[in-house]
Design an enzyme around this catalytic site. Structure first.
Site, PDB file in Angstrom:
ATOM      1  N   HIS A   1       0.909  -1.252   0.066  1.00 18.92           N
ATOM      2  CA  HIS A   1       0.050  -0.021   0.046  1.00 18.92           C
ATOM      3  C   HIS A   1       0.839   1.135   0.045  1.00 18.92           C
ATOM      4  O   HIS A   1       0.638   2.293  -0.654  1.00 18.92           O
ATOM      5  CB  HIS A   1      -0.915  -0.019   1.251  1.00 18.92           C
ATOM      6  CG  HIS A   1      -1.686   1.478   1.459  1.00 18.92           C
ATOM      7  ND1 HIS A   1      -2.941   1.427   1.091  1.00 18.92           N
ATOM      8  CD2 HIS A   1      -1.314   2.400   1.864  1.00 18.92           C
ATOM      9  CE1 HIS A   1      -3.433   2.621   1.229  1.00 18.92           C
ATOM     10  NE2 HIS A   1      -2.379   3.371   2.080  1.00 18.92           N
ATOM     11  N   GLU A   2       1.775   1.386   0.731  1.00 14.06           N
ATOM     12  CA  GLU A   2       2.827   2.718   0.792  1.00 14.06           C
ATOM     13  C   GLU A   2       3.604   2.498  -0.223  1.00 14.06           C
ATOM     14  O   GLU A   2       3.624   3.818  -0.638  1.00 14.06           O
ATOM     15  CB  GLU A   2       3.646   2.301   2.325  1.00 14.06           C
ATOM     16  CG  GLU A   2       3.084   2.245   3.618  1.00 14.06           C
ATOM     17  CD  GLU A   2       1.940   3.529   3.707  1.00 14.06           C
ATOM     18  OE1 GLU A   2       2.332   4.567   3.326  1.00 14.06           O
ATOM     19  OE2 GLU A   2       0.924   3.010   4.394  1.00 14.06           O
TER      20      GLU A   2
ATOM     21  N   HIS B   1       1.600   4.365  -2.992  1.00 16.42           N
ATOM     22  CA  HIS B   1       1.528   5.708  -2.904  1.00 16.42           C
ATOM     23  C   HIS B   1       2.815   6.460  -3.686  1.00 16.42           C
ATOM     24  O   HIS B   1       2.444   7.281  -4.604  1.00 16.42           O
ATOM     25  CB  HIS B   1       1.570   6.308  -1.527  1.00 16.42           C
ATOM     26  CG  HIS B   1       0.121   6.209  -0.894  1.00 16.42           C
ATOM     27  ND1 HIS B   1      -0.807   6.636  -1.267  1.00 16.42           N
ATOM     28  CD2 HIS B   1      -0.082   5.722   0.351  1.00 16.42           C
ATOM     29  CE1 HIS B   1      -1.909   7.072  -0.555  1.00 16.42           C
ATOM     30  NE2 HIS B   1      -1.299   5.970   0.472  1.00 16.42           N
TER      31      HIS B   1
HETATM   32 ZN   LIG Z   1      -2.481   5.281   2.317  1.00 19.93          ZN
END
Ligand SMILES: [Zn+2]
Length: 279
Positions: free
Chosen positions: A146-147, A150
């Site tokens: 998820h990170e 980004h």
């Molecule tokens: Zn996030």
């Protein structure tokens, strides 16, 4: 640029004068895979350089964990995700959005912070507090995926660009001109938290960006060979651990909701089929 209303568009034109067409062409990009339109005014290389400098300071000023085994696991997951991302974009004949990344991983010794982040250019931090939630490598891969998503989707470039257009505060200009770093170096102590905030790491991304990071994160973790069904369990454990407490950092930066879990459940079966582990 569909999101920019007429007032902001005027602001945009004020800044960039009459060559708005050219600028608009340059300024709009699309996120990888989801192809969501993005505003990109600030050069990625500028953000990456600033991020690298702030990351250096974070490493100096925060207490890093001496748990080498845990850090090795983080690095192993990270390197699998790195390879998966690059191989995937190669396989579909598209430019690798991480070609200019200099990946780096740290484990911050802070059990109270249930968080992790990835700065532009691939500078990653995991806080020991999140490990109680992630529990195993699949959970950790879900959070890291998820990170990393980004950063792969250049959400910081987008956010800084939007801040520049909307003229909200000086954060974006600070980043653009290096102010965030020069200001802090003038003072005696370096306020790491403030730098991260200025840089936008500890602020929530927008709702669309969060959903996009969830979606892309699942894809990257799946390509890297991890069991992405664990992502749903993480959010359930997160909810459980937050019961009757103040809202912890992780939740405030990553707004949890039943909608999020519902989305993950909806996407997981399709992603497992469509994005199997890359050999
Ligand atoms: Zn996030």
């Amino acid at each position: 640029m569909g999101k920019i209303n007429s007032i902001n568009r005027r602001k945009f034109l004020e800044i960039f004068g009459s060559c708005s067409c050219g600028i608009a062409l340059v300024a709009c990009g699309t996120a990888p895979i989801t192809e969501r339109r993005q505003l990109k005014l600030i050069p990625e290389v500028t953000l990456n350089n600033q991020a690298a400098q702030i990351y250096k300071k974070v490493k100096r000023k925060t207490k890093l964990s001496d748990d080498k085994k845990q850090l090795d696991e983080i690095k192993e997951i990270g390197s699998k995700i790195e390879n998966a991302v690059s191989s995937y974009f190669d396989s579909i004949n598209q430019p690798d959005p991480t070609y200019n990344f200099h990946w780096e991983y740290i484990l911050v010794d802070n059990d109270k912070v249930k968080n992790a982040w990835c700065m532009p250019g691939g500078k990653i931090a995991v806080y020991t507090g999140i490990l109680k939630i992630t529990k195993n490598k699949h959970g950790l891969a879900a959070v890291m995926g998820h990170e990393i998503a980004h950063a792969v989707a250049k959400h910081s470039v987008e956010r800084a660009s939007r801040a520049l257009v909307l003229n909200v505060g000086t954060a974006a200009l600070d980043i653009f001109t290096g102010g965030a770093i020069s200001n802090t170096s003038r003072t005696t102590g370096v306020d790491v938290a403030r730098m991260l905030r200025t840089f936008g790491i500890d602020n929530p991304f927008g709702r669309k960006q969060e959903a996009e990071a969830d979606y892309l994160g699942l894809i990257f973790s799946s390509l890297a060979g991890y069991d992405i069904r664990e992502s749903v369990k993480i959010w359930e454990r997160m909810k459980e651990s937050n019961k009757g407490q103040e809202i912890p950092e992780w939740q405030s930066t990553h707004p949890s909701s039943s909608k999020r879990i519902a989305n993950l459940n909806k996407w997981i079966p399709e992603i497992i089929l469509k994005y199997p582990p890359i050999k």
